[in-house]
Design a protein around this motif. Structure first.
Motif, PDB file in Angstrom:
ATOM      1  N   SER A  10      -5.470  -4.831 -11.182  1.00 61.58           N
ATOM      2  CA  SER A  10      -6.111  -3.633 -10.645  1.00 61.58           C
ATOM      3  C   SER A  10      -5.614  -3.287  -9.245  1.00 61.58           C
ATOM      4  CB  SER A  10      -7.633  -3.836 -10.610  1.00 61.58           C
ATOM      5  OG  SER A  10      -8.255  -2.806  -9.880  1.00 61.58           O
ATOM      6  N   GLU A  11      -5.370  -1.998  -9.014  1.00 60.18           N
ATOM      7  CA  GLU A  11      -4.995  -1.548  -7.677  1.00 60.18           C
ATOM      8  C   GLU A  11      -6.161  -1.681  -6.702  1.00 60.18           C
ATOM      9  OE1 GLU A  11      -5.786   3.264  -7.775  1.00 60.18           O
ATOM     10  OE2 GLU A  11      -3.833   2.533  -8.452  1.00 60.18           O
ATOM     11  N   ILE A  12      -7.383  -1.719  -7.220  1.00 58.09           N
ATOM     12  CA  ILE A  12      -8.551  -1.914  -6.360  1.00 58.09           C
ATOM     13  C   ILE A  12      -8.480  -3.291  -5.702  1.00 58.09           C
ATOM     14  CG2 ILE A  12     -11.064  -2.088  -6.317  1.00 58.09           C
ATOM     15  CD1 ILE A  12     -11.170  -0.144  -8.641  1.00 58.09           C
ATOM     16  N   THR A  13      -8.077  -4.300  -6.459  1.00 61.46           N
ATOM     17  CA  THR A  13      -7.945  -5.647  -5.902  1.00 61.46           C
ATOM     18  C   THR A  13      -6.891  -5.680  -4.807  1.00 61.46           C
ATOM     19  OG1 THR A  13      -8.582  -6.616  -8.025  1.00 61.46           O
ATOM     20  CG2 THR A  13      -7.452  -8.050  -6.466  1.00 61.46           C
ATOM     21  N   ALA A  28      -5.830  -3.178  -2.933  1.00 65.34           N
ATOM     22  CA  ALA A  28      -6.272  -2.421  -1.772  1.00 65.34           C
ATOM     23  C   ALA A  28      -7.278  -3.212  -0.941  1.00 65.34           C
ATOM     24  CB  ALA A  28      -6.888  -1.089  -2.214  1.00 65.34           C
ATOM     25  N   ALA A  29      -8.217  -3.889  -1.606  1.00 70.82           N
ATOM     26  CA  ALA A  29      -9.214  -4.680  -0.873  1.00 70.82           C
ATOM     27  C   ALA A  29      -8.547  -5.766  -0.040  1.00 70.82           C
ATOM     28  CB  ALA A  29     -10.208  -5.292  -1.854  1.00 70.82           C
ATOM     29  N   LEU A  30      -7.585  -6.480  -0.620  1.00 69.68           N
ATOM     30  CA  LEU A  30      -6.874  -7.530   0.109  1.00 69.68           C
ATOM     31  C   LEU A  30      -6.063  -6.941   1.255  1.00 69.68           C
ATOM     32  CD1 LEU A  30      -5.623  -9.634  -2.931  1.00 69.68           C
ATOM     33  CD2 LEU A  30      -7.358 -10.316  -1.275  1.00 69.68           C
ATOM     34  N   ALA A  31      -5.394  -5.824   0.997  1.00 68.35           N
ATOM     35  CA  ALA A  31      -4.554  -5.208   2.022  1.00 68.35           C
ATOM     36  C   ALA A  31      -5.381  -4.757   3.215  1.00 68.35           C
ATOM     37  CB  ALA A  31      -3.785  -4.028   1.430  1.00 68.35           C
ATOM     38  N   PHE A  32      -6.551  -4.171   2.963  1.00 71.17           N
ATOM     39  CA  PHE A  32      -7.380  -3.697   4.073  1.00 71.17           C
ATOM     40  C   PHE A  32      -7.951  -4.854   4.893  1.00 71.17           C
ATOM     41  CE2 PHE A  32      -7.480   0.541   2.081  1.00 71.17           C
ATOM     42  CZ  PHE A  32      -7.273   1.309   3.213  1.00 71.17           C
ATOM     43  N   VAL A  33      -8.243  -5.967   4.247  1.00 71.07           N
ATOM     44  CA  VAL A  33      -8.700  -7.139   4.998  1.00 71.07           C
ATOM     45  C   VAL A  33      -7.620  -7.599   5.970  1.00 71.07           C
ATOM     46  CG1 VAL A  33      -9.281  -9.592   4.824  1.00 71.07           C
ATOM     47  CG2 VAL A  33     -10.359  -7.946   3.300  1.00 71.07           C
ATOM     48  N   ASP A  58       3.711  15.691  -9.510  1.00 73.72           N
ATOM     49  CA  ASP A  58       2.296  15.685  -9.153  1.00 73.72           C
ATOM     50  C   ASP A  58       2.038  14.648  -8.065  1.00 73.72           C
ATOM     51  OD1 ASP A  58      -0.429  16.643  -9.668  1.00 73.72           O
ATOM     52  OD2 ASP A  58      -0.788  14.599 -10.338  1.00 73.72           O
ATOM     53  N   ALA A  59       1.684  15.103  -6.870  1.00 73.10           N
ATOM     54  CA  ALA A  59       1.545  14.200  -5.725  1.00 73.10           C
ATOM     55  C   ALA A  59       0.509  13.104  -5.944  1.00 73.10           C
ATOM     56  CB  ALA A  59       1.214  15.000  -4.461  1.00 73.10           C
ATOM     57  N   PRO A  60      -0.697  13.392  -6.455  1.00 77.13           N
ATOM     58  CA  PRO A  60      -1.681  12.312  -6.650  1.00 77.13           C
ATOM     59  C   PRO A  60      -1.194  11.213  -7.586  1.00 77.13           C
ATOM     60  CG  PRO A  60      -2.762  14.454  -6.734  1.00 77.13           C
ATOM     61  CD  PRO A  60      -1.289  14.718  -6.722  1.00 77.13           C
ATOM     62  N   ASP A  61      -0.391  11.588  -8.612  1.00 77.05           N
ATOM     63  CA  ASP A  61       0.130  10.571  -9.526  1.00 77.05           C
ATOM     64  C   ASP A  61       1.252   9.770  -8.880  1.00 77.05           C
ATOM     65  OD1 ASP A  61      -1.622  11.329 -11.485  1.00 77.05           O
ATOM     66  OD2 ASP A  61      -0.210  12.693 -12.478  1.00 77.05           O
ATOM     67  N   ALA A  62       2.046  10.430  -8.049  1.00 77.75           N
ATOM     68  CA  ALA A  62       3.185   9.765  -7.417  1.00 77.75           C
ATOM     69  C   ALA A  62       2.767   8.899  -6.242  1.00 77.75           C
ATOM     70  CB  ALA A  62       4.204  10.801  -6.956  1.00 77.75           C
ATOM     71  N   ILE A  63       1.616   9.213  -5.639  1.00 81.24           N
ATOM     72  CA  ILE A  63       1.156   8.486  -4.447  1.00 81.24           C
ATOM     73  C   ILE A  63      -0.242   7.933  -4.723  1.00 81.24           C
ATOM     74  CG2 ILE A  63       0.811   8.612  -1.949  1.00 81.24           C
ATOM     75  CD1 ILE A  63       2.409  11.229  -1.983  1.00 81.24           C
ATOM     76  N   PRO A  64      -0.359   6.796  -5.391  1.00 87.33           N
ATOM     77  CA  PRO A  64      -1.694   6.220  -5.634  1.00 87.33           C
ATOM     78  C   PRO A  64      -2.395   5.944  -4.303  1.00 87.33           C
ATOM     79  CG  PRO A  64      -0.014   5.101  -6.936  1.00 87.33           C
ATOM     80  CD  PRO A  64       0.710   5.963  -5.964  1.00 87.33           C
ATOM     81  N   LEU A  65      -3.535   6.557  -4.110  1.00 88.12           N
ATOM     82  CA  LEU A  65      -4.191   6.529  -2.806  1.00 88.12           C
ATOM     83  C   LEU A  65      -4.500   5.114  -2.342  1.00 88.12           C
ATOM     84  CD1 LEU A  65      -5.196   8.532  -0.686  1.00 88.12           C
ATOM     85  CD2 LEU A  65      -7.435   8.478  -1.781  1.00 88.12           C
ATOM     86  N   LEU A  66      -5.024   4.283  -3.245  1.00 89.25           N
ATOM     87  CA  LEU A  66      -5.421   2.936  -2.845  1.00 89.25           C
ATOM     88  C   LEU A  66      -4.220   2.039  -2.543  1.00 89.25           C
ATOM     89  CD1 LEU A  66      -8.464   2.048  -5.124  1.00 89.25           C
ATOM     90  CD2 LEU A  66      -8.432   2.845  -2.759  1.00 89.25           C
TER      91      LEU A  66
END
Length: 449
Positions: free
Chosen positions: A58-61, A63-68, A257-265
């Protein structure tokens, strides 16, 4: 009923392991995941493994590690001190300036670090002594900092944000792109609420202007500290690239499509890290030994966050496999006739009560999925329900007697923490409950997707 019973068992396992056995949230989430998977019966191993693999991917996982890591790095480079210096130059000469500076600094730092105890320890170590030299009592100084502790959870990319985003009732409905703008505005509302409370505290408790020696000239503090503010501003770049109307402009000019090319998380923490490394390059660790010291300090936190997020995502996948959505639907349909106001008050009170013994992340993990389902069933828009839940759960610093940040603030201020139990409820806990209700019923504006 099997999936509903699994959800109840998941909540019970987290609460018992975290609040009764006093173990960390990572362990509690692992136990909750295993207990949930047990409801798959003979398919336990297959369901658990498939859900675990999905959690790892998951990209959520990520992103959480990266922000920490980003928040820990920027905290250690002195980012907070430079922000507080700028705020003190702006606000310090007016009555109660140290209280206002502490409030805004907590919001700015909370937008990066999110952890309540870390906000109090970092910002409080600077501003609590300043408040005491501004004729504020130790109780007043600790009150302001403990009340500000939860503000970080109301900004995007906190642990609670990711836990709720991965919840089984939320995941099919909302993506990160749907709610980033919503939660930024939510955080701004909560900083505004705390500024109102700071004004009331200054008026009633007699906080004076800061001591002259604590105030640097604005030109000097801004010259040193303005790049630090640029680090916070850097998060706007991927958001503007992926959110309309700017995303439409980008997509039209690059042909994809920018949102598809640049996953925000994915790109948010990367951009923030790159800008942070550039801006803070002069104060970054020097040499292999210092970098290893940093990684050694951050490693346990990354491990805890990683285990928490993977377990949360895996448990959500198990509940989805068990058919939670279909099994909850008949019960949620009964809430259709309930007014949003009644639903918001009931759910808000429940979450605030649960947040008493638990921290924000644990609270969201335990009751967030059910709370989200109840609020949306009552007609509250999904992005608004998401924001309101984070607001109510963020009361970790002002929910005595289990509020860890309160004790950190009391320790720095050298006061008996019991003396601010009632004031922190009146000045911060009840307004937090109220603001969450006002958001839920649409009185406080929140942007949609």
């Amino acid at each position: 009923m099997n999936a509903i019973l699994a959800l109840v068992a998941f909540i019970a396992a987290i609460v018992v392991w975290n609040a009764v056995f006093k173990r960390n949230i990572g362990e509690a989430m692992v136990v909750g995941f295993l207990v949930t998977a047990a409801f798959a019966g003979a398919d336990f191993f297959a369901v658990a493994w498939e859900s675990l693999v999905d959690g790892l991917k998951s990209e959520i996982t990520f992103a959480a590690l990266a922000f920490v890591f980003v928040s820990e790095l920027l905290t250690r480079t002195g980012l907070v001190q430079r922000m507080v210096d700028i705020l003190s130059s702006f606000l310090g000469r007016r009555r109660g300036g140290s209280a206002y500076a502490a409030t805004v600094a907590s919001g700015l730092f909370g937008a990066v670090a999110h952890n309540g105890a870390a906000i109090v320890a970092t910002v409080g170590s600077i501003t609590i002594p300043w408040m005491k030299r501004s004729k504020a009592s130790g109780e007043t100084a600790a009150l302001v900092l403990s009340g500000n502790a939860g503000v970080g959870a109301t900004f995007p990319f906190s642990g609670a944000f990711f836990i709720l985003l991965a919840a089984p009732t939320v995941l099919p409905v909302l993506s990160a792109g749907d709610i980033v703008a919503t939660i930024f505005v939510t955080g701004a509302w909560m900083v505004g609420m705390r500024l109102i409370m700071a004004y009331a505290i200054v008026k009633r408790r007699g906080v004076q202007a800061m001591e002259p020696q604590d105030i640097r000239p604005l030109r000097a503090s801004f010259k040193v500290g303005w790049p630090s503010l640029g680090v916070l501003g850097s998060i706007a770049v991927p958001i503007l690239l992926t959110a309309p109307p700017t995303a439409d402009f980008v997509s039209a000019h690059v042909g994809i499509d920018a949102p598809d090319a640049i996953p925000l998380l994915i790109w948010l923490p990367i951009v923030m890290l790159l800008v942070g490394l550039l801006v803070e390059r002069k104060v970054l660790p020097k040499g292999r030994a210092q970098w290893w010291d940093l990684f050694g300090a951050v490693g346990p936190k990354l491990g805890l966050v990683g285990v928490t997020m993977i377990s949360a995502f895996a448990a959500s996948n198990v509940l989805k496999t068990l058919g939670l959505d279909d099994q909850l639907k008949p019960y949620l349909e009964r809430l259709t006739g309930v007014s949003p106001l009644v639903a918001a008050i009931v759910v808000g009170v429940v979450i605030v009560l649960v947040a008493g013994p638990l921290n924000t992340t644990s609270t969201v993990a335990a009751v967030g999925p059910v709370a989200f389902a109840a609020l949306t069933a009552a007609g509250i828009p999904p992005h608004v329900a998401f924001a309101a839940i984070l607001v109510w759960a963020s009361s970790e610093g002002c929910s005595p007697p289990g509020a860890a940040p309160l004790y950190v603030a009391a320790g720095i201020a050298e006061i008996n923490p019991v003396r601010i139990f009632v004031p922190v409820v009146l000045y911060y806990l009840l307004p937090t409950l109220l603001f969450g209700v006002l958001m839920a019923v649409g009185v406080l504006w929140l942007p949609g997707a």
